[in-house]
Design a protein around this motif. Structure first.
Motif, PDB file in Angstrom:
ATOM      1  N   ARG B  51      24.856 -78.807 -81.294  1.00 47.03           N
ATOM      2  CA  ARG B  51      24.459 -77.582 -80.616  1.00 47.03           C
ATOM      3  C   ARG B  51      25.675 -76.745 -80.249  1.00 47.03           C
ATOM      4  O   ARG B  51      25.708 -75.530 -80.461  1.00 47.03           O
ATOM      5  CB  ARG B  51      23.692 -77.989 -79.356  1.00 47.03           C
ATOM      6  N   SER B  52      26.676 -77.413 -79.681  1.00 48.87           N
ATOM      7  CA  SER B  52      27.826 -76.642 -79.224  1.00 48.87           C
ATOM      8  C   SER B  52      28.604 -76.087 -80.421  1.00 48.87           C
ATOM      9  O   SER B  52      29.205 -75.024 -80.350  1.00 48.87           O
ATOM     10  CB  SER B  52      28.720 -77.501 -78.343  1.00 48.87           C
ATOM     11  N   LEU B  53      28.563 -76.815 -81.516  1.00 48.48           N
ATOM     12  CA  LEU B  53      29.248 -76.315 -82.710  1.00 48.48           C
ATOM     13  C   LEU B  53      28.562 -75.052 -83.232  1.00 48.48           C
ATOM     14  O   LEU B  53      29.206 -74.045 -83.522  1.00 48.48           O
ATOM     15  CB  LEU B  53      29.242 -77.400 -83.792  1.00 48.48           C
ATOM     16  N   ALA B  54      27.263 -75.119 -83.314  1.00 47.11           N
ATOM     17  CA  ALA B  54      26.536 -73.994 -83.896  1.00 47.11           C
ATOM     18  C   ALA B  54      26.430 -72.806 -82.942  1.00 47.11           C
ATOM     19  O   ALA B  54      26.474 -71.661 -83.367  1.00 47.11           O
ATOM     20  CB  ALA B  54      25.149 -74.451 -84.329  1.00 47.11           C
ATOM     21  N   SER B  55      26.282 -73.095 -81.680  1.00 49.18           N
ATOM     22  CA  SER B  55      25.989 -72.006 -80.744  1.00 49.18           C
ATOM     23  C   SER B  55      27.228 -71.517 -80.004  1.00 49.18           C
ATOM     24  O   SER B  55      27.158 -70.554 -79.267  1.00 49.18           O
ATOM     25  CB  SER B  55      24.952 -72.461 -79.725  1.00 49.18           C
ATOM     26  N   ARG B  56      28.312 -72.222 -80.158  1.00 45.41           N
ATOM     27  CA  ARG B  56      29.561 -71.890 -79.464  1.00 45.41           C
ATOM     28  C   ARG B  56      29.344 -71.893 -77.953  1.00 45.41           C
ATOM     29  O   ARG B  56      29.906 -71.090 -77.218  1.00 45.41           O
ATOM     30  CB  ARG B  56      30.103 -70.544 -79.945  1.00 45.41           C
ATOM     31  N   ARG B  57      28.482 -72.794 -77.519  1.00 40.45           N
ATOM     32  CA  ARG B  57      28.254 -73.028 -76.099  1.00 40.45           C
ATOM     33  C   ARG B  57      28.129 -74.525 -75.909  1.00 40.45           C
ATOM     34  O   ARG B  57      27.343 -75.169 -76.600  1.00 40.45           O
ATOM     35  CB  ARG B  57      26.904 -72.428 -75.673  1.00 40.45           C
ATOM     36  N   SER B  58      28.861 -75.057 -74.952  1.00 39.44           N
ATOM     37  CA  SER B  58      28.780 -76.507 -74.746  1.00 39.44           C
ATOM     38  C   SER B  58      27.785 -76.884 -73.652  1.00 39.44           C
ATOM     39  O   SER B  58      27.415 -78.042 -73.516  1.00 39.44           O
ATOM     40  CB  SER B  58      30.155 -77.043 -74.368  1.00 39.44           C
ATOM     41  N   ASN B  59      27.397 -75.899 -72.875  1.00 41.86           N
ATOM     42  CA  ASN B  59      26.563 -76.182 -71.714  1.00 41.86           C
ATOM     43  C   ASN B  59      27.192 -77.209 -70.775  1.00 41.86           C
ATOM     44  O   ASN B  59      26.500 -78.053 -70.191  1.00 41.86           O
ATOM     45  CB  ASN B  59      25.161 -76.609 -72.131  1.00 41.86           C
ATOM     46  N   VAL B  60      28.472 -77.127 -70.685  1.00 39.57           N
ATOM     47  CA  VAL B  60      29.208 -77.969 -69.741  1.00 39.57           C
ATOM     48  C   VAL B  60      30.198 -77.069 -69.021  1.00 39.57           C
ATOM     49  O   VAL B  60      30.784 -76.174 -69.644  1.00 39.57           O
ATOM     50  CB  VAL B  60      29.979 -79.099 -70.466  1.00 39.57           C
ATOM     51  N   ILE B  61      30.351 -77.274 -67.738  1.00 34.77           N
ATOM     52  CA  ILE B  61      31.429 -76.587 -67.027  1.00 34.77           C
ATOM     53  C   ILE B  61      32.386 -77.637 -66.461  1.00 34.77           C
ATOM     54  O   ILE B  61      31.994 -78.779 -66.228  1.00 34.77           O
ATOM     55  CB  ILE B  61      30.908 -75.703 -65.869  1.00 34.77           C
ATOM     56  N   ALA B  62      33.616 -77.237 -66.303  1.00 35.79           N
ATOM     57  CA  ALA B  62      34.602 -78.146 -65.737  1.00 35.79           C
ATOM     58  C   ALA B  62      34.722 -77.882 -64.242  1.00 35.79           C
ATOM     59  O   ALA B  62      34.586 -76.748 -63.792  1.00 35.79           O
ATOM     60  CB  ALA B  62      35.955 -77.951 -66.408  1.00 35.79           C
ATOM     61  N   LEU B  63      34.960 -78.940 -63.517  1.00 33.80           N
ATOM     62  CA  LEU B  63      35.211 -78.815 -62.081  1.00 33.80           C
ATOM     63  C   LEU B  63      36.547 -79.464 -61.788  1.00 33.80           C
ATOM     64  O   LEU B  63      36.737 -80.664 -62.045  1.00 33.80           O
ATOM     65  CB  LEU B  63      34.093 -79.511 -61.294  1.00 33.80           C
ATOM     66  N   VAL B  64      37.470 -78.676 -61.278  1.00 32.09           N
ATOM     67  CA  VAL B  64      38.782 -79.223 -60.936  1.00 32.09           C
ATOM     68  C   VAL B  64      38.777 -79.581 -59.464  1.00 32.09           C
ATOM     69  O   VAL B  64      38.674 -78.697 -58.609  1.00 32.09           O
ATOM     70  CB  VAL B  64      39.905 -78.203 -61.200  1.00 32.09           C
ATOM     71  N   ILE B  65      38.855 -80.874 -59.176  1.00 36.48           N
ATOM     72  CA  ILE B  65      38.839 -81.254 -57.766  1.00 36.48           C
ATOM     73  C   ILE B  65      40.219 -81.683 -57.332  1.00 36.48           C
ATOM     74  O   ILE B  65      40.981 -82.251 -58.091  1.00 36.48           O
ATOM     75  CB  ILE B  65      37.851 -82.388 -57.479  1.00 36.48           C
TER      76      ILE B  65
END
Lengths: 334, 334
Positions: B51-65
């Motif tokens: 999905r992320s390859l085709a849509s260029r969206r990973s649906n993940v965000i990073a959180l820097v703690i």
DNA sequence: TGGTGTTGTCGAAGCGCTTCGACAACGGGG
DNA sequence: CCCCGTTGTCGAAGCGCTTCGACAACACCA
């Protein structure tokens, strides 16, 4: 910026670049260096999604962290940090899964191939997530030990040994009347593995050494009552084992007000060293070691080596000024 | 289990299944239902990498703690949990990034397209990560406010207003001689935004109201000295503002021993409600609100709507028994 | 009834990577 | 000198999804 750009820049084929990156086939020193230079020059970074699609590996592991009120947050955080740091040394990232989604979260990340494996923290004796894990054929490692460990890989501090170590330490110092101040009642009610096991080890050792030993659940706001109760009902009490980090300070304060201060009352704690001066005799909770061991075991499972099993880390008791020979008793021999 | 299996089962083409899933094209009610049933029947879950390859969206965000010693861990955890929970409601997962990797971690997850955006916690006035974020064209939201906010999206509690609110509350109660017990010195030295801003608001309000107001960095193990110093040097002191959660308990204990207990000494705290009975007058740190707002803003940026800007959440002061009119002074009018 | 939109569905072309089989090139043993 | 086994590299076939253009099918207005 794709792998083919790097290949072009280095004058090789994309597959060669891939093999340089993965090391899965031998590449001549010359080519390897040229490819490496191109990678650096272009600042190439492989597309994670493409990689996971082609290789069926996401290089991400999930970490399920507890949210419960009664878990000591700083300790949980130490685990999380240790796991994250260790995962990075194995070229993996960490996806945070909160308890909120429950077992469904596990199903989701497993089903969508988001993660290669999962580490589950704060495992209860009869944990709802365990059957899910069994059904999922997703490599997993539990931090904590449920009742039925069949087919599971678990890591934890040997809490039974920790409880026993405290008893032995106090008994060696001549104490014969001790009390165990434990977790809040809720922790025992949901049968959290580590709490139960500590008590088991404590009681077994106490029986073995023939010391009088009682049990007292506690939380920071009942610490005062617990202390008062002990002073009232147990005049001969000379040793205390505290397995409840946030209650240590209030408890010691309360005892002090009641005229009992370490080491006249010998106090040993199980948990991360409380930031009190002077330091207390304590069995450390080696969160870093447990976390990195969990990651190590998970990586092995992901690589298909190493099967299930329970790893219990040996506790280490660090004597300090808060425990001393019982007044009027013989000093310890060793 | 692929999308084509679902398509076959439902008697449609893979693209139709995809459109049912994404809703990006209109699909007839009949077809939609049939596809949905097939998905449920087969337990289909899309492959995240594909999905992320085709849509260029990973649906993940990073959180820097943050990992720093002087950050209050339970508070950080509340942010993390809030962010994770909110992210799930936006169909995103959260990748944990520790401070350990520093700016490189950001570069890595951005470069490999692992995440669609990033939330950065514990931002300092002059934060090393800010220039990296600027250079990265990765949607980002900061929790905290650096000195130069050009082009950034930031969310935080309005700490200046929080500091001011406490001053006004005490001034309204007739207090004219107050002290501010703050974070450990190191927090101010690295110029952490929230600490600085609180002090700024505090001092401005104090000037405005004409109350005597001093500043005292503090940590749990210096709480005793700070209290002693204040009692010794400031006999007319009747109001206290504490912006240092872990020090609240030791501080109050120390003051009590010195014969000053709330509300004779009026105490207001800024931070999560300390679990003390009776409760203290406090300005809550709305971690949940800040976290979910941060996620909301990030989602907007990912979707290309909404630009940079600083969002400061209005503080809410909750009066409780630890503050009262200055002895001998007039009761507050409102 | 023919043109003109809608609406719903499909086929095919990628997304960027890994991996498998193929195969030059080379060296060593018979 | 030939054959065979290594070693190093390449080309091509996917991995499973999204998305774009195409196009039936149908309704609607003139």
């Amino acid at each position: 910026m794709r792998i083919s750009d790097v290949a072009k820049h280095a004058g090789v084929s994309p597959s060669t670049v891939s093999y340089v990156l993965s090391g899965k086939r031998s590449i001549s020193e010359t080519t390897r260096r040229r490819v490496r230079e191109s990678i650096d020059a272009l600042g190439y970074q492989p597309h994670a999604g493409a990689r996971s699609l082609a290789s069926r590996r996401s290089n991400v592991i999930a970490l399920v962290i507890p949210l419960r009120e009664d878990v000591h947050v700083p300790v949980a955080m130490r685990f999380a940090v240790s796991v994250t740091t260790s995962a990075r040394t194995h070229d993996h990232d960490v996806l945070l899964l909160t308890q909120g989604e429950g077992p469904d979260g596990l199903r989701r990340v497993a089903g969508s191939a988001m993660v290669d494996g999962v580490i589950v923290m704060d495992v209860e004796a009869d944990d709802a997530r365990v059957p899910v894990l069994r059904s999922l054929d997703l490599p997993s490692v539990l931090i904590g030990v449920p009742e039925d460990v069949e087919g599971l890989t678990c890591v934890d501090l040997d809490f039974a040994a920790a409880g026993a170590a405290c008893v032995h330490h106090l008994a060696d110092l001549g104490h014969t009347d001790i009390a165990f101040v434990g977790q809040p009642p809720s922790v025992y009610e949901r049968r959290t593995g580590f709490a139960e096991r500590t008590v088991t080890g404590y009681e077994a050792a106490a029986r073995e050494r023939g010391v009088r030993a009682t049990l007292h659940p506690c939380s920071p706001d009942t610490a005062r009552e617990v202390a008062a109760g002990l002073v009232r009902d147990r005049p001969a009490l000379t040793g205390l084992i505290v397995h409840n980090e946030p209650s240590v300070a209030p408890l010691l304060d309360a005892f002090q007000e009641l005229g009992r201060t370490p080491p006249e009352l010998s106090v040993a704690v199980i948990g991360p060293p409380a930031p009190v001066v002077p330091p207390l005799t304590s069995v450390d909770l080696p969160a870093e070691a447990v976390g990195s061991r969990a990651v190590q075991l998970l990586m092995d499972k992901i690589d298909g080596v190493g099967g299930p099993g329970v790893t219990l880390l040996e506790p280490r008791l660090t004597p300090a000024g808060s425990t001393a020979p019982r007044t009027g008793s013989t000093a310890p021999r060793s």
